[in-house]
Enzyme design. Structure first.
Site, short mmCIF file in Angstrom:
data_model
loop_
_atom_site.label_atom_id
_atom_site.label_comp_id
_atom_site.label_asym_id
_atom_site.label_seq_id
_atom_site.Cartn_x
_atom_site.Cartn_y
_atom_site.Cartn_z
N ASP A 134 5.44 17.06 9.06
CA ASP A 134 5.05 16.70 7.69
C ASP A 134 3.54 16.55 7.60
O ASP A 134 3.03 15.60 7.00
CB ASP A 134 5.75 15.42 7.25
CG ASP A 134 5.75 15.25 5.73
OD1 ASP A 134 5.55 16.26 5.02
OD2 ASP A 134 5.93 14.12 5.25
N ARG A 152 5.31 2.87 -0.29
CA ARG A 152 6.76 2.70 -0.21
C ARG A 152 7.37 3.99 0.32
O ARG A 152 6.97 5.08 -0.07
CB ARG A 152 7.36 2.36 -1.58
CG ARG A 152 6.84 1.04 -2.15
CD ARG A 152 7.45 0.74 -3.51
NE ARG A 152 6.87 -0.47 -4.09
CZ ARG A 152 7.30 -1.69 -3.86
NH1 ARG A 152 8.34 -1.88 -3.05
NH2 ARG A 152 6.72 -2.74 -4.42
N VAL A 167 0.82 -1.22 0.00
CA VAL A 167 0.00 0.00 0.00
C VAL A 167 0.85 1.26 0.00
O VAL A 167 0.32 2.37 -0.11
CB VAL A 167 -0.96 0.03 1.21
CG1 VAL A 167 -2.00 -1.07 1.08
CG2 VAL A 167 -0.20 -0.09 2.53
#
Length: 357
Positions: free
Chosen positions: A137, A12, A10
């Site tokens: 982030d 990388r 799902v």
């Protein structure tokens, strides 16, 4: 991995691959996400970075944050087992809505929906910031959803940083479009940088386009440092426009923090609604705590949607009657939201309670 069966890849990342897996040893075949990280040949700095992510996941257990379940080491691989969010990312939801808008139907998210999402993110950030953790982030891609698209969960703590009580970080890290001016200019930053990123997410939910975009990185950075973005459309109320404007202040001392926003009249009705519902969210599988008596009493004494009446400084606030309620200070988050019901209690109450959660 002996207890799990791989289903599909799902995602990388820089250090590994995320797999959707299902449990082998339980009747429900619970779906989880397992992040497999190849530790062979890693530098000490890289190993510390991975260990930091695991430690942060353990530390930030919360109904609105992707839950840590377990970790293991096998064949030079570190596995981090986390909750699976069936609804995908907020980014995908925005892209789907943008496709509808681009078909000339001019469909934006209802402002009530946007503010509900915004408040959920705010609550999760409050939990992190109280622990002196900066996400670094925050973006739609790192905000996951339940199947019904009603509950948001912050995820991806690979570059989050734990600060000392009086310290500030200085490493330039994060996704360019959502970076704060202080990060772009390599100045020290703290939790206020997450607030800027939250403003970018709020803008994108409202306008279905990024607040700061450009053909290349220098163009994006220039817009960010000058806080130059296209004005929000007429479909956005003045109160919400002001909220976005305040979050996107270039000077951190003029930018609100989480506690200020949680007491804002625009946010407060959504906060109360979420407080009433969060006790019905299943706690992370590793949470063995017993249900809190104080939580149950609070859920009983707060009004339900069927008994609420309109309250607002803004016409977009959800239906809420506040005349007999005391505004809740932000510090109750860590205690109030950390508790959850046991599975038996949830089963018994499910037929009686109709909740978006």
């Amino acid at each position: 991995m002996d207890n799990y069966e791989k289903v599909r890849v799902v995602g990388r990342g820089a250090f590994g691959v995320c797999w959707l897996c299902r449990g082998k040893n339980d009747a429900s075949h619970q779906k989880v996400i397992i992040k497999l990280i190849n530790t062979h040949g890693m530098t000490e700095k890289e190993e510390n970075s991975i260990q930091s992510e695991v430690n942060l996941l353990k530390k930030v257990q919360h109904p609105l944050i992707i839950g840590y379940i377990d970790s293991f080491i096998m064949d030079n691989q570190l596995g981090i087992v986390m909750q699976y969010a069936e609804g995908g990312t907020l980014e995908r939801l925005i892209n789907d809505q943008r496709a509808i808008k681009d078909s000339n139907m001019r469909e934006y998210f209802p402002e009530k929906t946007v503010l509900d999402y915004f408040t959920q993110i705010l609550i999760a950030l409050n939990h992190m910031h109280q622990k002196n953790i900066v996400h670094r982030d925050l973006k739609p891609q790192n905000i996951l959803m339940n199947r019904r698209k009603t509950v948001l969960k912050l995820s991806d703590f690979g570059i989050s940083k734990e600060l000392g009580t009086k310290s500030a970080a200085s490493t330039v890290i994060g996704t360019p479009n959502y970076l704060s001016p202080e990060i772009c200019e390599s100045r020290p930053y703290n939790q206020k940088s997450d607030m800027w990123s939250l403003g970018c997410v709020l803008y994108e939910l409202l306008q279905l386009e990024r607040a700061f975009d450009g053909e290349n990185l220098p163009a994006i950075v220039m817009k960010i440092t000058r806080s130059k973005q296209n004005p929000l459309g007429d479909h956005v109320s003045n109160d919400v426009k002001m909220l976005v404007e305040n979050l996107l202040k270039t000077h951190t001392d003029k930018r609100p923090d989480v506690s200020q926003l949680l007491s804002d009249p625009l946010v407060l009705p959504y906060l109360i609604s979420i407080h009433c519902d969060l006790g019905r969210i299943e706690p992370p599988p590793t949470d063995k705590r017993k249900p809190s008596a104080s939580l149950s009493s609070r859920l009983r004494t707060y009004p339900t949607q069927s008994t609420l009446r309109p309250y607002s400084l803004s016409s977009n606030a959800p239906t809420t009657h506040l005349t007999q309620l005391t505004p809740m200070p932000s510090h109750i988050d860590s205690g109030f939201f950390s508790s959850g019901r046991t599975s038996n209690q949830r089963t018994q109450s499910r037929s009686q309670v109709h909740s978006k959660y």
